[in-house]
Design a protein around this motif. Structure first.
Motif, PDB file in Angstrom:
ATOM      1  N   MET A 148      16.099  25.087 -15.579  1.00  0.00           N
ATOM      2  CA  MET A 148      14.836  25.312 -14.891  1.00  0.00           C
ATOM      3  C   MET A 148      14.908  26.665 -14.213  1.00  0.00           C
ATOM      4  SD  MET A 148      12.967  22.792 -15.620  1.00  0.00           S
ATOM      5  CE  MET A 148      11.602  23.237 -14.555  1.00  0.00           C
ATOM      6  N   SER A 168       9.760  25.154  -8.787  1.00  0.00           N
ATOM      7  CA  SER A 168       8.298  25.134  -8.705  1.00  0.00           C
ATOM      8  C   SER A 168       7.899  24.437  -7.409  1.00  0.00           C
ATOM      9  CB  SER A 168       7.705  24.395  -9.903  1.00  0.00           C
ATOM     10  OG  SER A 168       6.298  24.253  -9.752  1.00  0.00           O
ATOM     11  N   THR A 210       5.539  21.264  -7.664  1.00  0.00           N
ATOM     12  CA  THR A 210       5.902  20.150  -8.528  1.00  0.00           C
ATOM     13  C   THR A 210       7.038  19.363  -7.897  1.00  0.00           C
ATOM     14  OG1 THR A 210       5.307  21.471 -10.475  1.00  0.00           O
ATOM     15  CG2 THR A 210       6.612  19.487 -10.857  1.00  0.00           C
ATOM     16  N   ILE A 216      10.296  17.400  -7.511  1.00  0.00           N
ATOM     17  CA  ILE A 216      11.521  17.542  -8.302  1.00  0.00           C
ATOM     18  C   ILE A 216      11.800  16.282  -9.111  1.00  0.00           C
ATOM     19  CG2 ILE A 216      13.053  16.741  -6.466  1.00  0.00           C
ATOM     20  CD1 ILE A 216      13.727  19.523  -9.085  1.00  0.00           C
ATOM     21  N   GLU A 234       9.567  14.501 -10.636  1.00  0.00           N
ATOM     22  CA  GLU A 234       8.758  14.624 -11.852  1.00  0.00           C
ATOM     23  C   GLU A 234       9.448  15.550 -12.852  1.00  0.00           C
ATOM     24  OE1 GLU A 234       4.249  16.041 -13.199  1.00  0.00           O
ATOM     25  OE2 GLU A 234       4.727  15.738 -11.086  1.00  0.00           O
ATOM     26  N   THR A 235       9.981  16.659 -12.353  1.00  0.00           N
ATOM     27  CA  THR A 235      10.695  17.591 -13.233  1.00  0.00           C
ATOM     28  C   THR A 235      11.916  16.933 -13.856  1.00  0.00           C
ATOM     29  OG1 THR A 235       9.968  19.496 -11.931  1.00  0.00           O
ATOM     30  CG2 THR A 235      11.922  19.793 -13.302  1.00  0.00           C
ATOM     31  N   LEU A 287      12.799  16.006 -17.838  1.00  0.00           N
ATOM     32  CA  LEU A 287      14.022  16.511 -18.460  1.00  0.00           C
ATOM     33  C   LEU A 287      14.939  15.370 -18.907  1.00  0.00           C
ATOM     34  CD1 LEU A 287      14.772  19.457 -16.010  1.00  0.00           C
ATOM     35  CD2 LEU A 287      13.930  19.634 -18.355  1.00  0.00           C
ATOM     36  N   SER A 300      19.822  24.515 -13.312  1.00  0.00           N
ATOM     37  CA  SER A 300      18.795  25.162 -12.493  1.00  0.00           C
ATOM     38  C   SER A 300      19.115  26.642 -12.389  1.00  0.00           C
ATOM     39  CB  SER A 300      18.738  24.530 -11.094  1.00  0.00           C
ATOM     40  OG  SER A 300      20.004  24.609 -10.453  1.00  0.00           O
TER      41      SER A 300
END
Length: 221
Positions: free
Chosen positions: A1, A5, A8, A10, A12-13, A17, A31
């Motif tokens: 990543m 963001s 957003t 984390i 959800e990210t 993934l 990251s």
């Protein structure tokens, strides 16, 4: 990543993934330029939600750009993450070409877009030039090139597992590879600390990341 963001969550990210990992499309997650606090948040979110975690952090690191020493490097080490650093020559400042009393090189077209890092009318870049000169003398006094010392410095930190180099030519590559065999003794490391204090960045523009919390829209205005 590549870059956090701020808009957003984390979880959800990491959830998206994790789906990719479990589908066999991605093997490991990493990251890039995450502040220490967000590294911790991501690790805890992965743990609490049984998601795949970031196993490495990619960040800029050199004798002129030492900001990650203050938080990112020890945080990554505590969470068992490897740190892959980039720009050990600080965008060419530690290549040996940026020396006081010489004609300074013209930045490449790509680097011209990063004017704040190379504009010599800025006092912070004048200070970088002074530091680069002192570091060059230190390297010469200890029988190595500035390039070798710069890359060896990044490799020397126990939290760093690999250093990304960026040679554009075979000649560049051949001047950089010997750094893998260089070990810096404590006296050299102490002198580097005197030239550029641990955890500091002479020119903040070199950090490759602007904390969104410090942007005007996020401050108390």
């Amino acid at each position: 990543m590549h870059r956090p963001s701020p808009d957003t969550d984390i979880e959800e990210t990491l959830g998206a993934l994790t789906d990719l990992v479990r589908q066999g499309k991605v093997r490991y997650l990493g990251s890039s330029t995450f502040p220490g606090s967000q590294i911790v948040e991501a690790q805890w979110a992965a743990h609490d939600r049984h998601l795949e975690r970031f196993v490495c952090e990619q960040a800029p690191y050199s004798t002129l750009v030492r900001g990650i020493e203050a938080d990112v490097l020890p945080t990554a080490a505590r969470h068992g993450m490897g740190v892959i650093t980039y720009s050990p020559l600080a965008g060419g400042w530690l290549s040996g070409r940026w020396r006081q009393g010489t004609d300074l090189p013209t930045p490449s077209p790509a680097r011209q877009r990063l004017a704040d890092r190379f504009d010599m009318s800025l006092p912070v870049n004048q200070r970088k030039l002074e530091a680069a000169e002192a570091l060059a003398h230190l390297a010469e006094d200890n029988g190595m090139t500035l390039i070798e010392m710069a890359i060896a410095f990044a490799l020397n930190h126990p939290a760093v597992v690999s250093v990304l180099i960026g040679p554009r030519t075979l000649d560049h590559l051949e001047t950089q590879l010997p750094a893998a065999e260089v070990t810096l003794d404590p006296a050299v490391l102490d002198r580097i600390d005197e030239i550029v204090a641990p955890g500091t960045v002479i020119n903040p523009a070199d950090s490759s990341f602007v904390n969104p919390a410090l942007e005007p829209a996020a401050r108390r205005r």
